[in-house]
Design a protein around this motif. Structure first.
Motif, mmCIF file in Angstrom:
data_model
loop_
_atom_site.group_PDB
_atom_site.id
_atom_site.type_symbol
_atom_site.label_atom_id
_atom_site.label_comp_id
_atom_site.label_asym_id
_atom_site.label_seq_id
_atom_site.Cartn_x
_atom_site.Cartn_y
_atom_site.Cartn_z
ATOM 1 N N ASP A 56 0.884 -1.309 0.024
ATOM 2 C CA ASP A 56 -0.148 -0.092 0.084
ATOM 3 C C ASP A 56 0.926 1.252 -0.082
ATOM 4 O OD1 ASP A 56 -2.337 -1.545 -0.169
ATOM 5 O OD2 ASP A 56 -2.572 -1.020 2.129
ATOM 6 N N GLU A 57 1.861 1.161 0.806
ATOM 7 C CA GLU A 57 2.754 2.371 0.888
ATOM 8 C C GLU A 57 3.557 2.673 -0.612
ATOM 9 O OE1 GLU A 57 5.481 1.350 4.266
ATOM 10 O OE2 GLU A 57 3.782 1.860 5.532
ATOM 11 N N GLN A 58 3.694 1.713 -1.139
ATOM 12 C CA GLN A 58 4.819 1.713 -2.274
ATOM 13 C C GLN A 58 3.709 2.017 -3.381
ATOM 14 O OE1 GLN A 58 7.946 1.908 -2.911
ATOM 15 N NE2 GLN A 58 7.246 2.413 -5.125
ATOM 16 N N PHE A 59 2.683 1.482 -3.719
ATOM 17 C CA PHE A 59 1.796 1.270 -4.867
ATOM 18 C C PHE A 59 0.427 2.223 -4.728
ATOM 19 C CE2 PHE A 59 4.162 -2.444 -5.270
ATOM 20 C CZ PHE A 59 4.986 -2.182 -6.475
ATOM 21 N N GLY A 60 0.087 2.738 -3.320
ATOM 22 C CA GLY A 60 -1.030 3.342 -3.309
ATOM 23 C C GLY A 60 -1.957 2.268 -2.707
ATOM 24 N N THR A 61 -3.004 2.628 -1.924
ATOM 25 C CA THR A 61 -4.007 1.633 -1.367
ATOM 26 C C THR A 61 -4.884 1.136 -2.590
ATOM 27 O OG1 THR A 61 -4.056 2.727 0.827
ATOM 28 C CG2 THR A 61 -5.911 1.422 0.315
ATOM 29 N N GLY A 62 -5.339 2.219 -3.372
ATOM 30 C CA GLY A 62 -6.286 1.642 -4.352
ATOM 31 C C GLY A 62 -5.515 0.621 -5.600
ATOM 32 N N TYR A 63 -4.361 0.991 -5.720
ATOM 33 C CA TYR A 63 -3.478 0.368 -6.922
ATOM 34 C C TYR A 63 -2.807 -1.040 -6.222
ATOM 35 C CZ TYR A 63 -0.531 -0.688 -10.950
ATOM 36 O OH TYR A 63 -0.035 -1.421 -11.933
ATOM 37 N N ASP A 107 -3.647 -3.498 -4.592
ATOM 38 C CA ASP A 107 -4.196 -4.963 -4.781
ATOM 39 C C ASP A 107 -4.458 -5.124 -6.293
ATOM 40 O OD1 ASP A 107 -5.933 -7.023 -3.707
ATOM 41 O OD2 ASP A 107 -7.427 -6.356 -4.769
ATOM 42 N N THR A 108 -4.820 -4.038 -7.041
ATOM 43 C CA THR A 108 -4.987 -4.299 -8.577
ATOM 44 C C THR A 108 -3.465 -4.927 -9.040
ATOM 45 O OG1 THR A 108 -6.566 -2.542 -8.682
ATOM 46 C CG2 THR A 108 -5.418 -3.119 -10.588
ATOM 47 N N PHE A 109 -2.348 -4.360 -8.590
ATOM 48 C CA PHE A 109 -1.220 -4.712 -9.103
ATOM 49 C C PHE A 109 -0.983 -6.201 -8.725
ATOM 50 C CE2 PHE A 109 3.288 -5.721 -8.062
ATOM 51 C CZ PHE A 109 3.632 -5.315 -9.369
ATOM 52 N N ALA A 110 -1.285 -6.480 -7.411
ATOM 53 C CA ALA A 110 -1.008 -7.743 -6.974
ATOM 54 C C ALA A 110 -1.997 -8.797 -7.746
ATOM 55 C CB ALA A 110 -1.351 -7.969 -5.233
ATOM 56 N N ARG A 111 -3.128 -8.633 -7.926
ATOM 57 C CA ARG A 111 -4.085 -9.354 -8.656
ATOM 58 C C ARG A 111 -3.796 -9.503 -10.190
ATOM 59 N NH1 ARG A 111 -8.491 -6.651 -9.941
ATOM 60 N NH2 ARG A 111 -8.356 -5.817 -7.658
ATOM 61 N N ASP A 112 -3.409 -8.551 -10.726
ATOM 62 C CA ASP A 112 -3.414 -8.592 -12.466
ATOM 63 C C ASP A 112 -1.868 -8.605 -12.992
ATOM 64 O OD1 ASP A 112 -6.123 -8.251 -12.136
ATOM 65 O OD2 ASP A 112 -6.203 -6.159 -12.395
ATOM 66 N N HIS A 113 -1.061 -8.320 -12.315
ATOM 67 C CA HIS A 113 0.323 -8.211 -12.997
ATOM 68 C C HIS A 113 0.994 -9.555 -12.861
ATOM 69 C CE1 HIS A 113 3.773 -5.900 -14.382
ATOM 70 N NE2 HIS A 113 4.419 -6.625 -13.565
ATOM 71 N N VAL A 114 1.133 -10.072 -14.132
ATOM 72 C CA VAL A 114 1.945 -11.404 -13.877
ATOM 73 C C VAL A 114 3.799 -11.068 -13.878
ATOM 74 C CG1 VAL A 114 2.317 -13.538 -15.384
ATOM 75 C CG2 VAL A 114 0.121 -12.526 -15.008
ATOM 76 N N MET A 115 4.183 -11.798 -12.883
ATOM 77 C CA MET A 115 5.558 -11.816 -13.071
ATOM 78 C C MET A 115 6.414 -12.966 -13.144
ATOM 79 S SD MET A 115 5.559 -9.210 -9.618
ATOM 80 C CE MET A 115 7.254 -8.519 -9.830
ATOM 81 N N THR A 116 7.311 -12.669 -14.339
ATOM 82 C CA THR A 116 8.096 -13.852 -14.658
ATOM 83 C C THR A 116 8.893 -14.310 -13.222
ATOM 84 O OG1 THR A 116 9.757 -12.377 -15.546
ATOM 85 C CG2 THR A 116 8.176 -13.269 -16.987
ATOM 86 N N GLU A 117 9.294 -13.170 -12.554
ATOM 87 C CA GLU A 117 10.302 -13.627 -11.266
ATOM 88 C C GLU A 117 9.250 -14.446 -10.314
ATOM 89 O OE1 GLU A 117 11.143 -9.683 -13.251
ATOM 90 O OE2 GLU A 117 9.377 -10.563 -12.713
ATOM 91 N N LEU A 118 8.198 -14.513 -10.509
ATOM 92 C CA LEU A 118 7.299 -15.349 -9.721
ATOM 93 C C LEU A 118 6.783 -16.711 -10.217
ATOM 94 C CD1 LEU A 118 5.223 -12.482 -7.982
ATOM 95 C CD2 LEU A 118 6.998 -13.648 -6.939
#
Length: 64
Positions: free
Chosen positions: A11-18, A20-31
């Motif tokens: 939340d501190e890094q990406f903002g409260t609104g974004y 969860d969206t980032f965590a839900r939608d951004h596919v990471m090859t590193e993961l």
């Protein structure tokens, strides 16, 4: 790292609104081609996921 601390940092890094969206939608090859939510659900430690996010998204050192 506790999940509450992980989500607080997201939340501190990406903002409260974004965060969860980032965590839900951004596919990471590193993961392994997973999203943050998927990696956590598949047993990745929150601390390791946070490290991956920090490197991949160039999170400033003082925020890591």
């Amino acid at each position: 790292m506790r999940l509450t601390v992980f989500w607080q940092r997201m939340d501190e890094q990406f903002g409260t609104g974004y965060a969860d969206t980032f965590a839900r939608d951004h596919v990471m090859t590193e993961l392994g081609g997973r999203t943050v939510h998927e990696a956590l659900a598949h047993g990745w430690e929150a601390k390791e996921v946070w490290r991956v996010v920090c490197v991949a998204m160039n999170v400033p050192q003082e925020m890591r």
